[in-house]
Design a protein around this motif. Structure first.
Motif, PDB file in Angstrom:
ATOM      1  N   SER A  61      32.161  16.888 -21.504  1.00  0.00           N
ATOM      2  CA  SER A  61      32.456  15.742 -20.655  1.00  0.00           C
ATOM      3  C   SER A  61      33.252  14.676 -21.413  1.00  0.00           C
ATOM      4  CB  SER A  61      31.158  15.152 -20.099  1.00  0.00           C
ATOM      5  OG  SER A  61      31.418  14.006 -19.322  1.00  0.00           O
ATOM      6  N   ILE A  62      32.830  14.386 -22.638  1.00  0.00           N
ATOM      7  CA  ILE A  62      33.530  13.384 -23.446  1.00  0.00           C
ATOM      8  C   ILE A  62      34.945  13.853 -23.764  1.00  0.00           C
ATOM      9  CG2 ILE A  62      33.582  12.314 -25.739  1.00  0.00           C
ATOM     10  CD1 ILE A  62      30.505  12.140 -25.555  1.00  0.00           C
ATOM     11  N   ALA A  63      35.085  15.135 -24.122  1.00  0.00           N
ATOM     12  CA  ALA A  63      36.408  15.676 -24.450  1.00  0.00           C
ATOM     13  C   ALA A  63      37.317  15.691 -23.226  1.00  0.00           C
ATOM     14  CB  ALA A  63      36.271  17.074 -25.032  1.00  0.00           C
ATOM     15  N   ASP A  64      36.778  16.024 -22.070  1.00  0.00           N
ATOM     16  CA  ASP A  64      37.591  16.032 -20.848  1.00  0.00           C
ATOM     17  C   ASP A  64      38.115  14.640 -20.514  1.00  0.00           C
ATOM     18  OD1 ASP A  64      37.286  18.741 -20.534  1.00  0.00           O
ATOM     19  OD2 ASP A  64      35.750  18.614 -18.980  1.00  0.00           O
ATOM     20  N   GLU A  65      37.291  13.643 -20.794  1.00  0.00           N
ATOM     21  CA  GLU A  65      37.704  12.266 -20.508  1.00  0.00           C
ATOM     22  C   GLU A  65      38.713  11.752 -21.529  1.00  0.00           C
ATOM     23  OE1 GLU A  65      35.744   7.771 -20.237  1.00  0.00           O
ATOM     24  OE2 GLU A  65      34.432   9.530 -20.362  1.00  0.00           O
ATOM     25  N   PHE A  66      38.455  12.035 -22.811  1.00  0.00           N
ATOM     26  CA  PHE A  66      39.298  11.481 -23.880  1.00  0.00           C
ATOM     27  C   PHE A  66      40.568  12.301 -24.118  1.00  0.00           C
ATOM     28  CE2 PHE A  66      40.245  10.979 -28.508  1.00  0.00           C
ATOM     29  CZ  PHE A  66      40.619   9.648 -28.466  1.00  0.00           C
ATOM     30  N   LYS A  67      40.492  13.607 -23.887  1.00  0.00           N
ATOM     31  CA  LYS A  67      41.623  14.523 -24.054  1.00  0.00           C
ATOM     32  C   LYS A  67      42.176  14.534 -25.481  1.00  0.00           C
ATOM     33  CE  LYS A  67      43.071  14.331 -19.196  1.00  0.00           C
ATOM     34  NZ  LYS A  67      41.806  13.684 -18.766  1.00  0.00           N
ATOM     35  N   PRO A  68      41.343  14.906 -26.449  1.00  0.00           N
ATOM     36  CA  PRO A  68      41.820  14.952 -27.831  1.00  0.00           C
ATOM     37  C   PRO A  68      42.729  16.151 -28.087  1.00  0.00           C
ATOM     38  CG  PRO A  68      39.617  15.859 -27.716  1.00  0.00           C
ATOM     39  CD  PRO A  68      39.945  15.347 -26.337  1.00  0.00           C
ATOM     40  N   ASP A  69      43.674  15.987 -29.018  1.00  0.00           N
ATOM     41  CA  ASP A  69      44.430  17.137 -29.507  1.00  0.00           C
ATOM     42  C   ASP A  69      43.870  17.624 -30.842  1.00  0.00           C
ATOM     43  OD1 ASP A  69      45.355  15.010 -31.121  1.00  0.00           O
ATOM     44  OD2 ASP A  69      47.295  15.970 -31.391  1.00  0.00           O
ATOM     45  N   THR A  70      42.905  16.841 -31.403  1.00  0.00           N
ATOM     46  CA  THR A  70      42.263  17.177 -32.673  1.00  0.00           C
ATOM     47  C   THR A  70      40.786  16.817 -32.597  1.00  0.00           C
ATOM     48  OG1 THR A  70      44.306  16.695 -33.885  1.00  0.00           O
ATOM     49  CG2 THR A  70      42.269  16.790 -35.173  1.00  0.00           C
ATOM     50  N   ILE A  71      39.932  17.714 -33.080  1.00  0.00           N
ATOM     51  CA  ILE A  71      38.495  17.441 -33.173  1.00  0.00           C
ATOM     52  C   ILE A  71      38.096  17.525 -34.632  1.00  0.00           C
ATOM     53  CG2 ILE A  71      36.173  18.264 -32.584  1.00  0.00           C
ATOM     54  CD1 ILE A  71      37.378  19.324 -29.960  1.00  0.00           C
ATOM     55  N   MET A  72      37.439  16.467 -35.116  1.00  0.00           N
ATOM     56  CA  MET A  72      36.883  16.453 -36.472  1.00  0.00           C
ATOM     57  C   MET A  72      35.369  16.441 -36.352  1.00  0.00           C
ATOM     58  SD  MET A  72      39.437  14.111 -38.733  1.00  0.00           S
ATOM     59  CE  MET A  72      41.157  14.600 -38.929  1.00  0.00           C
ATOM     60  N   HIS A  73      34.778  17.572 -36.656  1.00  0.00           N
ATOM     61  CA  HIS A  73      33.342  17.757 -36.458  1.00  0.00           C
ATOM     62  C   HIS A  73      32.612  17.468 -37.769  1.00  0.00           C
ATOM     63  CE1 HIS A  73      29.624  19.232 -34.823  1.00  0.00           C
ATOM     64  NE2 HIS A  73      29.529  20.153 -35.765  1.00  0.00           N
ATOM     65  N   MET A  74      32.065  16.258 -37.875  1.00  0.00           N
ATOM     66  CA  MET A  74      31.420  15.799 -39.111  1.00  0.00           C
ATOM     67  C   MET A  74      29.893  15.781 -39.014  1.00  0.00           C
ATOM     68  SD  MET A  74      34.362  15.331 -40.416  1.00  0.00           S
ATOM     69  CE  MET A  74      33.858  14.793 -42.039  1.00  0.00           C
ATOM     70  N   ALA A  75      29.346  16.032 -37.831  1.00  0.00           N
ATOM     71  CA  ALA A  75      27.900  15.922 -37.626  1.00  0.00           C
ATOM     72  C   ALA A  75      27.166  17.056 -38.327  1.00  0.00           C
ATOM     73  CB  ALA A  75      27.588  15.935 -36.133  1.00  0.00           C
ATOM     74  N   ALA A  76      26.220  16.716 -39.213  1.00  0.00           N
ATOM     75  CA  ALA A  76      25.423  17.727 -39.924  1.00  0.00           C
ATOM     76  C   ALA A  76      24.305  17.052 -40.692  1.00  0.00           C
ATOM     77  CB  ALA A  76      26.310  18.515 -40.886  1.00  0.00           C
ATOM     78  N   LEU A  77      23.248  17.801 -40.948  1.00  0.00           N
ATOM     79  CA  LEU A  77      22.228  17.381 -41.901  1.00  0.00           C
ATOM     80  C   LEU A  77      22.650  17.809 -43.295  1.00  0.00           C
ATOM     81  CD1 LEU A  77      18.809  18.196 -40.148  1.00  0.00           C
ATOM     82  CD2 LEU A  77      20.137  16.089 -40.094  1.00  0.00           C
TER      83      LEU A  77
END
Length: 314
Positions: A61-77
């Motif tokens: 939902s967030i991606a559909d609204e924002f329409k990124p061309d790049t995703i930086m996935h930093m979430a982790a333990l």
């Protein structure tokens, strides 16, 4: 990169990465997300969305609204936390990663996620561990990182997702204090040196680990992501580091600025065991050759920056 979605934006790397990306690409083109809203700091009051990366529909939902061309996935333990909560670590680190990769696949977005020296294990060469080598980690964090590297390679080979990554060493910063990492002592030692003039290390004397100043780490992410894909032989993930150091080396540099600084030890067997399972040093030559990796901070320069910045805060 034109529009960038960041997960885990309140983490040790995510906070400074978000700030830098907004300086370069514009605040409106960089959307920060995390499981909690920022209560303070440089991201408070800026564009932000609440996101639990385990919830795929919310991410879509967030991606559909924002329409990124790049995703930086930093979430982790991080490493030490993963050992105390291994099932939660798998759920967040691997479940969140595959969700983010799926969003990148559907949106045809470029994709970055960090790996770590934790992806190595006791059978990895201890000195100058090469880019491609044996990876048999003995920690949940390491297992997550190796699996993540392979999963990103799979999404590149199978679906054509432009996945890229870095194997980060310990990252040292005065902006955002870390939480739950084996290399945390190398940040804490500077804060305690300024505040108290002494520090008790949970990592033993003579335990070498690779480290890098956060400014160099952020520059490396951006440089890698802006590199032409045709230049990349490897993707997930490049060895990067600026120095291989142990606690006494940091203490000696600190004493140049705080002559009476005292260092003693109360070794944590869990973190010490993790540290000893990693290489003493890694070979960064492929990052240098393929996209020009060139860190600017050595131990001397980093120590001066850290102490001066922390003195300004306290």
């Amino acid at each position: 990169m034109e529009r960038i979605l960041i997960t885990g934006a309140l983490g040790q790397i995510g906070t400074e990465l978000t700030v830098r990306l907004r300086e370069i690409y514009g605040e409106e083109n960089v959307l920060a997300t995390d499981i909690n809203a920022p209560a303070e700091g440089p991201l408070k009051g800026k564009p932000f969305k609440i996101l639990d990366v385990r919830r795929y529909d919310e991410m879509v939902s967030i991606a559909d609204e924002f329409k990124p061309d790049t995703i930086m996935h930093m979430a982790a333990l991080l490493s030490a936390t993963c050992e105390s909560k291994p099932l939660i670590a798998w759920d967040i680190n691997m479940g969140g990663l595959v969700n983010a990769l799926e969003v990148a696949r559907k949106r045809k977005a470029k994709f970055f996620t960090p790996s770590s020296i934790g992806a190595f294990g006791p059978s990895t060469p201890k000195k100058d561990a090469p880019q491609t080598t044996i990876q048999r980690p003995t920690t949940m964090y390491g297992v997550n990182k190796v699996a993540g590297e392979l999963l990103c390679d799979y999404y590149f080979d199978k679906f054509g997702v432009d996945t890229r990554g870095l194997r980060f060493p310990g990252l040292i910063s005065h902006i955002k204090e870390p939480g739950g990492g084996t290399t945390d002592y190398a940040v804490e030692i500077y804060f305690e040196a300024v505040k108290a003039g002494k520090y008790t290390s949970c990592i033993g004397e003579g335990t070498y680990m690779d480290m890098m100043y956060m400014d160099d780490a952020i520059d490396a992410v951006i440089q890698l992501m802006e590199t032409d894909a045709e230049n990349l032989v490897d993707r997930n993930a490049f060895n990067v580091s600026a120095m291989s150091i142990e606690p006494e080396m940091i203490a000696r540099e600190i004493r140049k600025h705080i002559p009476g600084f005292e260092l003693d030890y109360d070794v944590d067997p869990v973190r010490q065991g993790i540290a000893e399972s990693w290489p003493d040093s890694i070979d960064t030559s492929e990052a240098e050759r393929q996209w020009g990796f060139n860190p600017m901070f050595d131990l001397e320069k980093m120590t001066a920056e850290m102490i001066n910045a922390i003195k300004d805060k306290v």
